[in-house]
Structure formats: C-alpha cells, structure tokens
Design a protein around this motif. Structure first.
Motif, mmCIF file in Angstrom:
data_model
loop_
_atom_site.group_PDB
_atom_site.id
_atom_site.type_symbol
_atom_site.label_atom_id
_atom_site.label_comp_id
_atom_site.label_asym_id
_atom_site.label_seq_id
_atom_site.Cartn_x
_atom_site.Cartn_y
_atom_site.Cartn_z
ATOM 1 N N SER A 44 41.561 35.485 44.551
ATOM 2 C CA SER A 44 42.298 34.688 43.563
ATOM 3 C C SER A 44 41.374 33.815 42.729
ATOM 4 O O SER A 44 41.683 33.488 41.582
ATOM 5 C CB SER A 44 43.362 33.831 44.260
ATOM 6 O OG SER A 44 42.763 32.874 45.119
ATOM 7 N N ILE B 95 39.107 36.887 40.250
ATOM 8 C CA ILE B 95 39.632 37.828 39.258
ATOM 9 C C ILE B 95 40.799 37.210 38.505
ATOM 10 O O ILE B 95 41.460 36.284 38.989
ATOM 11 C CB ILE B 95 40.074 39.167 39.882
ATOM 12 C CG1 ILE B 95 41.364 39.000 40.702
ATOM 13 C CG2 ILE B 95 38.971 39.789 40.722
ATOM 14 C CD1 ILE B 95 42.024 40.328 41.068
ATOM 15 N N ASP B 96 41.063 37.738 37.333
ATOM 16 C CA ASP B 96 42.262 37.405 36.569
ATOM 17 C C ASP B 96 43.422 38.175 37.202
ATOM 18 O O ASP B 96 43.363 39.412 37.288
ATOM 19 C CB ASP B 96 42.071 37.832 35.115
ATOM 20 C CG ASP B 96 43.278 37.536 34.232
ATOM 21 O OD1 ASP B 96 44.352 37.195 34.772
ATOM 22 O OD2 ASP B 96 43.147 37.661 33.001
ATOM 23 N N PRO B 97 44.471 37.494 37.658
ATOM 24 C CA PRO B 97 45.570 38.207 38.302
ATOM 25 C C PRO B 97 46.243 39.259 37.427
ATOM 26 O O PRO B 97 46.936 40.136 37.937
ATOM 27 C CB PRO B 97 46.554 37.082 38.652
ATOM 28 C CG PRO B 97 45.705 35.868 38.785
ATOM 29 C CD PRO B 97 44.644 36.032 37.733
ATOM 30 N N ARG B 98 46.036 39.196 36.126
ATOM 31 C CA ARG B 98 46.640 40.187 35.230
ATOM 32 C C ARG B 98 45.741 41.412 35.020
ATOM 33 O O ARG B 98 46.062 42.303 34.230
ATOM 34 C CB ARG B 98 46.957 39.555 33.872
ATOM 35 C CG ARG B 98 48.088 38.527 33.942
ATOM 36 C CD ARG B 98 48.433 37.967 32.566
ATOM 37 N NE ARG B 98 49.546 37.032 32.638
ATOM 38 C CZ ARG B 98 50.832 37.380 32.520
ATOM 39 N NH1 ARG B 98 51.165 38.636 32.310
ATOM 40 N NH2 ARG B 98 51.791 36.476 32.605
ATOM 41 N N VAL B 99 44.646 41.489 35.736
ATOM 42 C CA VAL B 99 43.711 42.594 35.572
ATOM 43 C C VAL B 99 44.373 43.928 35.917
ATOM 44 O O VAL B 99 45.266 44.002 36.766
ATOM 45 C CB VAL B 99 42.468 42.366 36.469
ATOM 46 C CG1 VAL B 99 42.810 42.533 37.945
ATOM 47 C CG2 VAL B 99 41.323 43.282 36.081
ATOM 48 N N GLU C 98 37.080 45.593 36.539
ATOM 49 C CA GLU C 98 37.198 44.141 36.677
ATOM 50 C C GLU C 98 37.938 43.719 37.941
ATOM 51 O O GLU C 98 37.825 42.571 38.387
ATOM 52 C CB GLU C 98 37.883 43.550 35.444
ATOM 53 C CG GLU C 98 37.040 43.572 34.177
ATOM 54 C CD GLU C 98 36.859 44.979 33.606
ATOM 55 O OE1 GLU C 98 35.773 45.264 33.068
ATOM 56 O OE2 GLU C 98 37.811 45.790 33.709
ATOM 57 N N ASN C 99 38.717 44.622 38.509
ATOM 58 C CA ASN C 99 39.354 44.314 39.795
ATOM 59 C C ASN C 99 38.278 44.344 40.888
ATOM 60 O O ASN C 99 37.266 45.025 40.767
ATOM 61 C CB ASN C 99 40.452 45.324 40.110
ATOM 62 C CG ASN C 99 41.340 44.903 41.275
ATOM 63 O OD1 ASN C 99 41.348 43.741 41.682
ATOM 64 N ND2 ASN C 99 42.102 45.845 41.811
ATOM 65 N N LYS D 278 43.919 43.729 44.225
ATOM 66 C CA LYS D 278 45.188 43.824 43.498
ATOM 67 C C LYS D 278 45.629 45.270 43.557
ATOM 68 O O LYS D 278 44.867 46.185 43.212
ATOM 69 C CB LYS D 278 45.041 43.371 42.049
ATOM 70 C CG LYS D 278 46.378 43.396 41.300
ATOM 71 C CD LYS D 278 46.279 42.950 39.852
ATOM 72 C CE LYS D 278 47.662 43.015 39.196
ATOM 73 N NZ LYS D 278 47.607 42.681 37.750
ATOM 74 N N ARG E 28 51.090 34.435 38.539
ATOM 75 C CA ARG E 28 50.090 34.480 37.465
ATOM 76 C C ARG E 28 49.852 35.918 37.001
ATOM 77 O O ARG E 28 49.413 36.153 35.880
ATOM 78 C CB ARG E 28 48.778 33.837 37.926
ATOM 79 C CG ARG E 28 48.864 32.320 38.057
ATOM 80 C CD ARG E 28 47.501 31.687 38.312
ATOM 81 N NE ARG E 28 46.978 31.979 39.634
ATOM 82 C CZ ARG E 28 45.757 32.447 39.877
ATOM 83 N NH1 ARG E 28 44.934 32.700 38.859
ATOM 84 N NH2 ARG E 28 45.348 32.666 41.105
ATOM 85 N N ALA E 29 50.162 36.874 37.877
ATOM 86 C CA ALA E 29 50.061 38.284 37.497
ATOM 87 C C ALA E 29 51.257 38.747 36.673
ATOM 88 O O ALA E 29 51.239 39.867 36.143
ATOM 89 C CB ALA E 29 49.941 39.144 38.755
#
Length: 617
Positions: free
Chosen positions: A42, A45-49, A55-56, A81, A556-557
């Motif tokens: 968390s 990484i960007d949770p929307r990846v 990038e994951n 993710k 956030r995802a």
C-alpha cells in the motif's frame, strides 16, 4: 527477533537484486506476512494500477513464526493487486516453501517491474541470482519442478512456480509450491507470469536462531500442541477426513451451493465426500485416498494425497496421472462437484490434479464452468462458442473437457480463463456470475448460513470463506454456537472473525488451528518469539488495523460500499429445500450494523477517528 530482518528487492526490469533491512516499526504494527506485506504494498504502489502492468508489485512473505517449532508454522503468503478482483490480493499457502525461505534468512521477496525475458529467482541463503527460464517457459508447474531439481541437483530445494494457465493470462492462475500446495486465489500467479517470472527456488540452511525467549516460546508451543491434539476437529476430524469432513455436514443443513447456486442441497454429496474418499473402489479395490499429509511443522495433517482409478476415462490413456498426488480439499471438491452437478469422484480428482499441475484456482474454475453451463442451458452460449461441445450439469465428461480446454488456453478454454464475472458479462447475463468483487463464492450458501453472506459481501479480497469463517460458530459451535438462520448478532460475529483471522494470517501459522485455538493460545507463542509485548488484545487490535488498511487500499483503488453486496440470486431467490427453505440472505439487516461496529460511515468509509485510533492517519 524471530523476524529475519531482511528483505530481498528484485527489480525484474533491471535484473537486479538488492538487500534491505526490514522496517521494524511496521513489523511491530503489522507483525508479518499478510499484514506487513500489505503495508509495504500500500505504501509502494498506486492502488489504481493495472494489476498486470510492470508498475504492480508482488510480494512473497513469511510470518515471524514461519519455520519455527510452532505447530503449522509452514505458512507464507503472496500479496499483490489481483487481476481477478482489482482489489488487494493476499493468497496464503502451506507446504515447505515458506519455512525454507525463512531458513535462508529472508522475511520477504519484493518483485517489481517486468523482465524482458523469462527468468527464475534462485536463492541459496545469501546467494541470489536471476537465471534464464526460457527453456521452461510454456511448461507446467510439475515439469518446471522436475527441471529445476535436475538442474540444481539438490533434493532439498523448495520451488514455487506458475504454469501454462498463468502464462496464457488466466485471471485466476495460482502460484504452486511443493507441486500441490498453492497460493491459489485472486490471480496472484497471473501477476507473477505477467512479470516473466516463472519460478522461485529457495534453499536455506541458516535455520531460525533468534527466538526472543526459547524456553518461554517452547512452553507456549507445547501447550498449544496439546490443545490441538485434544480437540475433536484438529485431533480427529481433519487428520482423518481433511476439510472434506464438511461435505455431508453442509449438505445436511441445506447450505451446499449446487448447480451454480440454484439449489442448496446436492443429491450426490455422499459420493464426493471425505467418507467416500476412504471407500474402496469396486474396479480395483483401492480407495481414492492414499494417505493424509502435513505441511511443515504441522501436527494436524489435513492434506490429502489421492490416486485416480487407472481405468477411469479421464486417465485410461494417460499413465502420467496414475501416481499419487494432491487430493481434494472441501472447497475444490465442492466447486468441481456439487457446483457443476458432478458426483464422479475420480473425475473431480483428475481435474484437481490439472489445477495443481498447471496452476489455477479450482474454486473459480468450478464456479466459472457452472456459470457457463447455465449460460449454455438458457441459449446464451451455443456449440459455436464452445468448440462444438455441449455443456451439461452432472456431466463428468463436460468437467474433464473444460479443464483440459483451460489448460490449453485455446478456444472456449480462453473464455473460461476470464472467470465467471467477465464470462457472464461477455455473453449478456452478468446476473449468473456468483461472485463478490469479481471473485467466485466458496462452498457455503449464505441463504443457509446468514453470517457468511455478510462475510462474503464485506471481504476485502472478494468472496472468501477464509477472511471471516463464521461457519465455525454458525455450524460447528466454535467458539460458541450461533443459529445459522438468524441475523441478530452476526455483524459483531463477522467483525470478530475478520479481525482475528487477519492477525493469524500475519503470524506464519495456519488458520485451521483456530478450530481449537483462540488468540489466547497464539499470543503467547508470538510473545515468546518476537520482540515486544504481545497479548491477545494487541493481536486483535493488530487484526483490526490490517482490515482497515486493506479497506482503505480498495477504496483508493475505486471500490465503494456498492461493492459490499451479493448476487441477486442469493438476495431474491429463496432456498428450495432444507432447513433454510424459503429463506434468502438478509444482508440488508446486517450491513448497516457492521459498518457502525467497524467505525465506518454509512457509505462504508473508515472515519477519521477510527483511522487515528488504529494509527492509519
């Protein structure tokens, strides 16, 4: 103490391996394994990846008790993710790989980026290398395991690998270690393959030499082992029948999902039960069950090792499947059997072999096939899409054909690799997908076990029994009996199970111990091994912190309270038989109270005061 104190960061894009110190403050707040690795994920990484993008990140992680003398200390997890759910994914596995990883002196392997060519990671204590896997890319887990053992000429290495399903993009591919133990759900294997990482090979000879107070630890460990041995479930039921002890029990109470959850009882349950696995076949006089088996340090040994009748149509011309291998656990037996209407034990076992050999989740596979059969029956699918094959409930031939099609990754097999949510959307009937947040249900119908409906709906990784197993209370009376058809008190029950489970999943121990143990049994073992003062109360708060952190990641995802729901079938179509006759799941009666007990808003968002109390702000 007990933590190895080291992380290996593997940048697959650059081909580098870097040693880092474990964040000790985070270890005190999240312990290890599920909690600690999710904290790292968390933060990094960007949770929307996109889950399948470079990038994951993917983290293989042990708990502080992994590899110790504690019973069931063979657990490790894979955190990433997930591509099936677009949620945080944490998939737990047993066997011997996790202990070997800790013996080599590592708490975590963090994989980032994507290798330009297929590789595998070799770890021998402090010696780490990325080596070419081009020769084994496109082969099964079992072939990969044999090839790596031959190459390294060390029978003691432990291997975790992906198979052809992951390489082909099956969204629920698993990471299989020790040939038939798996980090099985949410598509963690798909993420691994997307990084061109075929396998991880580990050999550790350092052992665990940093337990805080060995005498105190062993006293707690020995006391815990006695509790497990004296308990009817962990001392008798699970060793004898494995989790398959539940098949007839759940069927009798009218909570065995059948034929894509259209029914709640299966007329063929006895034929695919744990008891049936012990019965000698008429054909060759041998039972399906060869023996039970245990993971590292396990005193329960619930694992199944099975054989298929050599004359069975699925293997009669395939001698490579005549030997013994990983047998049916309850969830797999249900998904491949009652959910597809099949009562052929050998067909189920062969299908399970292929799930292990090529690495994919049998729960999601069975649920996806069940949905496909229903789509076929209503005419939304035809033989034009299914490569000329009719799909029928109750057909062992349909089951075997489907699993082989998925392994090949061709034709309709590619569609089966989507999971039921995307499959049903593709063919115009999303309501036939029995999923939460994109992940298929396990083997408990929430019309007959009300608390499980709330547990499924609120699970942070999609439909899952192992995030809050209220079946223990609602069916088995552990730690106390509650009425499975009542909704009152279930919000608090679900929360308690979810928080305690998150703590156990972060320790390195197996959740099945909690059929006998409470946190009062586990906390002294953690306290004897780990730096700091660990009590049951602290463990429970830690579990609550982990649960809220996962919730925050998912929101956030892009997930919202609207995702905390169940398929309309379970909310609108009543059970047709059994004790739950006429009942639907009354989620609407439980969910608001659950949010309130969690300290969340009516929209399911953790309040600022909750975040501050748990140290998440």
């Amino acid at each position: 103490m007990s933590w190895a104190g080291k992380i290996l960061r593997v940048n697959l894009t650059q081909g580098t391996c870097t040693v880092e110190a474990l964040n000790r403050q985070w270890a005190q707040e999240y312990l290890g394994q599920r909690g600690l690795a999710t904290k790292y994920l968390s933060e990094e990484i960007d949770p929307r990846v996109d889950p399948l993008s470079p990038e994951n990140k993917m983290i293989m992680t042990t708990g502080p008790l992994t590899g110790t003398m504690a019973s069931t200390s063979g657990r490790y997890s894979v955190v990433t993710k997930g591509p099936l759910t677009n949620c945080v994914a944490c998939s737990n596995s047993g066997g011997f790989f996790g202990a070997e990883m800790h013996f080599a002196g590592w708490d975590m392997f963090i994989f980032e980026g994507k290798s330009p060519k297929p590789v595998y990671l070799s770890v021998k204590n402090d010696k780490v290398e990325l080596l070419s896997a081009e020769e084994i890319w496109g082969t099964s887990v079992w072939h990969t395991d044999e090839w790596l053992h031959t190459k390294h000429q060390d029978p003691m290495i432990r291997i975790a690998a992906v198979g052809r399903a992951a390489e082909a993009g099956c969204l629920y591919a698993a990471i299989v270690n020790d040939q038939h133990r798996a980090a099985g759900r949410s598509g963690v294997g798909t993420v691994m393959a997307s990084k061109n990482l075929k396998a991880v090979v580990v050999r550790g000879t350092k052992g665990i030499d940093n337990v805080k107070d060995p005498a105190k630890f062993m006293n707690a460990v020995n006391a815990g082992k006695k509790v497990l041995a004296d308990n009817a479930v962990t001392g008798q039921g699970l060793p004898t029948y494995g989790t398959q002890v539940l098949m007839n029990v759940i069927n009798e109470i009218g909570a065995l999902p059948t034929r894509n959850m259209r029914e709640v009882q299966f007329e063929g349950a006895q034929s695919v039960s744990g008891e049936a696995m012990h019965e000698k076949r008429a054909s060759d006089g041998k039972p399906n069950l060869t023996t039970n088996a245990g993971c590292f340090g396990c005193t329960i040994a619930c694992g199944r090792i099975s054989t298929v009748d050599k004359g069975h149509f699925s293997v009669e011309n395939k001698p490579e499947y005549w030997g013994s291998s990983g047998g049916l656990e309850y969830e797999a037996a249900w998904a491949l059997g009652p959910d597809t209407g099949v009562d052929d034990l050998d067909a189920l076992t062969y299908t399970n072999f292929l799930c292990n050999e090529d690495g994919f989740d049998p729960i999601t596979f069975g649920g996806t096939l069940a949905a496909a059969i229903e789509l076929f029956k209503m005419g939304a699918l035809t033989t034009e899409q299914t490569n000329g094959r009719e799909l029928n409930f109750g057909s062992a031939e349909t089951l075997v054909w489907a699993v082989e099609a998925l392994v090949k990754g061709e034709g309709f097999g590619k569609d089966l690799g989507l999971g039921s949510k995307r499959l049903c959307e593709k063919y115009g009937h999303p309501e036939l997908s029995m999923t939460v947040k994109g992940q298929e249900f396990p083997a408990y119908d929430p019309r007959g076990i009300q608390g499980m409906g709330l547990a499924y709906a609120t699970s942070n990784r999609g439909a899952c029994h192992l995030r809050g197993y209220t079946v223990a209370s609602e069916v088995l009376g552990i730690p106390e009996k509650t009425d499975p058809l009542e909704t009152e008190g279930k919000a608090g029950l679900v929360k308690a199970f979810q928080d305690a489970t998150a703590a156990v999943d972060s320790s390195g121990l197996c959740l099945f111990t909690t059929f006998a143990w409470s946190l009062e049994d586990i906390a002294p073992q953690v306290d004897g091994a780990c730096e700091g003062d660990w009590t049951a109360e602290r463990m429970l708060e830690l579990g609550e912190r982990i649960w809220n952190m996962e919730r925050d990641f998912n929101m956030r995802a892009g997930l919202t309270a609207a995702d905390d729901t169940l398929p309309k079938r379970l909310l609108k179509e009543a059970a047709k038989t059994g004790p739950a006759l006429g009942r639907v799941n009354d989620l609407d009666k439980m969910l608001p109270e659950y949010y309130e007990l969690r300290g969340w808003t009516s929209d399911g968002v953790p309040t600022e005061s909750t975040r501050q109390r748990l140290g998440l702000s």
